[in-house]
Design a protein around this motif. Sequence first.
Motif, mmCIF file in Angstrom:
data_model
loop_
_atom_site.group_PDB
_atom_site.id
_atom_site.type_symbol
_atom_site.label_atom_id
_atom_site.label_comp_id
_atom_site.label_asym_id
_atom_site.label_seq_id
_atom_site.Cartn_x
_atom_site.Cartn_y
_atom_site.Cartn_z
ATOM 1 N N SER A 247 0.832 -1.207 0.000
ATOM 2 C CA SER A 247 0.000 0.000 0.000
ATOM 3 C C SER A 247 0.866 1.255 0.000
ATOM 4 O O SER A 247 0.558 2.236 -0.688
ATOM 5 C CB SER A 247 -0.927 0.027 1.218
ATOM 6 O OG SER A 247 -1.867 -1.022 1.138
ATOM 7 N N ASP B 142 -5.913 -0.791 -4.750
ATOM 8 C CA ASP B 142 -5.344 -1.365 -3.530
ATOM 9 C C ASP B 142 -6.327 -2.357 -2.920
ATOM 10 O O ASP B 142 -7.237 -1.975 -2.200
ATOM 11 C CB ASP B 142 -4.991 -0.270 -2.523
ATOM 12 C CG ASP B 142 -4.088 -0.800 -1.403
ATOM 13 O OD1 ASP B 142 -3.826 -2.024 -1.382
ATOM 14 O OD2 ASP B 142 -3.649 0.005 -0.563
ATOM 15 N N GLU B 143 -6.135 -3.613 -3.239
ATOM 16 C CA GLU B 143 -7.007 -4.687 -2.728
ATOM 17 C C GLU B 143 -8.473 -4.338 -2.936
ATOM 18 O O GLU B 143 -9.289 -4.423 -2.017
ATOM 19 C CB GLU B 143 -6.717 -4.953 -1.252
ATOM 20 C CG GLU B 143 -5.297 -5.424 -1.027
ATOM 21 C CD GLU B 143 -5.100 -6.042 0.350
ATOM 22 O OE1 GLU B 143 -6.071 -6.575 0.910
ATOM 23 O OE2 GLU B 143 -3.971 -5.988 0.852
HETATM 24 MG MG MG Z 1 -2.059 -2.814 2.026
#
Ligand code: MG
Length: 248
Positions: free
Chosen positions: A51, A169-170
């Motif tokens: 991240s 991000d995910e």
């Molecule tokens: Mg992360």
Amino acid sequence: MTTEAKTQSASVELRDIHVSFGTLEVLRGVDLTVPRGETVCVIGPSGSGKSTLLRCVNRLQEPDSGDLLFDGESVIKADPDRLRQRVGMVFQHFNLFGHRSVLDNITLPLRSVKRLDKAAAEEVALARLADVGLADKAPYRPAALSGGQQQRVAIARALAMEPEVMLFDEATSALDPELVKGVLDLMAGLAERGLTLIVVTHEMGFARSVADKVAFMDRGKIVEYGTPDAVFDKPQSPRLQQFLSQVL
Ligand code: MG
Ligand code: ADP
């Protein structure tokens, strides 16, 4: 004004990026090149710095040292607001404004950042909502939509700004399993269209089928990088072998 989605992609290059939080070195010299229109998937264990790396690309995180280039030009000292207009970001938890309608969620940044008038902003917003199959949801609050639909709104909002690069991000990690595919299909469509994508994901099937390159991060470094076939079928490092044995 046209309501066709435009794709004008930039290449992204990170050079020797270092980030520390206090004494914790989170990125320890990361180099990554993403050619224009290509998709890189970033995989790796929790806490490895994925991240933070993504946040360096739009300078939500300012690196302690290193360089960031778009289309070969350093943007590490450029106006961050101008840079962020070139980069769309989609988060795990959607980050929609809960008290505004789906339509407002998309028109607000178009009006405040792109300075479109109300009618023009609504025209763009409705076109992007139609692209993600949600034109009929325009008047609703986000809470009235499923998680998968909310994430598709978040993607539509980012695309409405005509980014040259998209960061995920995910994006599917918070979704119920049956809602994941719709979002992944949408992301695959963006890759197909030639948008530059950097995708942090636990969806190994997506990484294998959509990524041009896969980067495996561990403890603040990219320890393995290559085509999906190389990374998934011929992992070199014990750390990647162990990671894959846990997730595949
Ligand atoms: Mg992360
Ligand atoms: P990942 O996304 O791979 O799980 P992160 O980039 O979120 O990893 O975090 C990497 C490490 O940096 C973790 O140990 C995390 O706790 C730490 N970290 C992330 N952001 C901050 C911050 N703003 N302040 C202090 N530590 C942070």
